[in-house]
Write an enzyme that holds these catalytic residues in place. Structure first.
Site, PDB file in Angstrom:
ATOM      1  N   ASP A   7      -7.124  -1.524  -4.344  1.00 39.08           N
ATOM      2  CA  ASP A   7      -8.202  -1.191  -3.414  1.00 39.08           C
ATOM      3  C   ASP A   7      -9.152  -0.173  -4.033  1.00 39.08           C
ATOM      4  OD1 ASP A   7      -7.020  -2.828  -1.508  1.00 39.08           O
ATOM      5  OD2 ASP A   7      -5.854  -1.193  -0.642  1.00 39.08           O
ATOM      6  N   ASP A  38       0.860  -1.200   0.000  1.00 35.64           N
ATOM      7  CA  ASP A  38       0.000   0.000   0.000  1.00 35.64           C
ATOM      8  C   ASP A  38       0.886   1.237   0.000  1.00 35.64           C
ATOM      9  OD1 ASP A  38      -2.350  -1.456   0.041  1.00 35.64           O
ATOM     10  OD2 ASP A  38      -2.498  -1.456   2.223  1.00 35.64           O
TER      11      ASP A  38
END
Length: 202
Positions: free
Chosen positions: A175, A161
C-alpha cells in the site's frame, strides 16, 4: 567547397542544437542516430522500473511472511507507544481497508494496472516516471499475490496488513509503495513531465 564554408562560418553538417533532422540526409541519418541513442536510454529506464518493482515486491512479500509467522494471532507490538503499532490483520478490501465487498473487482483492477504499466514501459524514457511506475507495479504485485494465494480463495484472498498508526487504517508496504508511486506521478504531471521524457506546458 568545404574550406570556403569553413571560412564563412557555415558548417558542412548541421550539428548545432536544435538543428532540423530533416535538413540532414533527408532526415534519415539524424533520425537513425537519435533512435540509436534513445534505445539504450530507454532500456536503462525499463531496468530501473523493474528493479524498483522487484525491490518493492520483495520487501512486501518478506514482511508479510514474517508477520504471518511471528505476529498473527499474537498481541500487537508497540513501535512508538500508541502512535504506531505492528498488528496483523487480514483485509479483503482495497488499500487501507476500503471496500471489503469488492475483493474480485480490486483484483481485476490490480491486474489491469500491471498490464498497463508493462505496456507503457516500452515508451518509457524518464527516470522519475520509471521509479514511480516501479513503485506502483511492485505494490500492485504484492497485494495481487495475496489475492491469488491467500484464503478464502483464488482472486478473493485477504491481504495481510500490519502497519497500524493511531487513528488511521492498517496497511502494508505494498500500500505504501502504491501511494508513494501515485503521489510521485501527480507531482510529475503537475511539472509537465511525460513518461517519454518530454516536457509540456499547458
Amino acid at each position: 567547397m568545404a574550406e570556403a564554408e569553413r571560412i564563412i562560418g557555415t558548417p558542412d553538417i548541421p550539428e548545432a542544437a536544435g538543428a532540423d533532422p530533416e535538413q540532414s540526409d533527408g532526415g534519415n541519418g539524424a533520425a537513425t542516430e537519435a533512435d540509436a541513442a534513445a534505445r539504450p536510454r530507454g532500456k536503462r529506464r525499463i531496468a530501473v522500473l523493474f528493479g524498483v518493482a522487484a525491490l518493492a515486491y520483495a520487501l512486501d512479500l518478506v514482511s508479510k511472511m514474517i508477520v504471518v509467522a511471528k505476529l498473527e494471532h499474537h498481541e500487537p507490538i508497540e513501535i512508538i507507544g500508541d502512535w504506531l503499532k505492528f498488528e496483523a490483520i487480514r483485509n479483503a478490501g482495497a488499500a487501507f481497508g476500503f471496500g471489503e465487498a469488492f475483493t474480485i473487482i480490486f483484483t481485476m483492477i490490480a491486474t489491469i494496472v500491471i498490464v498497463v504499466i508493462a505496456r507503457l514501459a516500452r515508451k518509457l524514457y524518464s527516470l522519475p516516471w520509471a521509479i514511480a511506475l516501479g513503485l506502483l507495479l511492485g505494490g500492485a504485485l504484492g497485494n495481487l499475490t495475496d489475492r491469488i494465494f491467500r484464503s478464502p480463495g483464488v482472486f478473493e484472498g485477504a491481504v495481510v496488513d500490519f502497519i497500524a498508526p493511531k487513528g488511521f487504517a492498517v496497511f502494508n508496504l505494498a500500500d505504501s509503495a502504491i501511494v508513494c508511486g501515485g503521489i510521485l506521478i501527480v507531482l510529475l504531471s503537475f511539472r509537465g513531465l511525460d513518461p517519454d521524457g518530454t516536457v509540456h506546458k499547458d
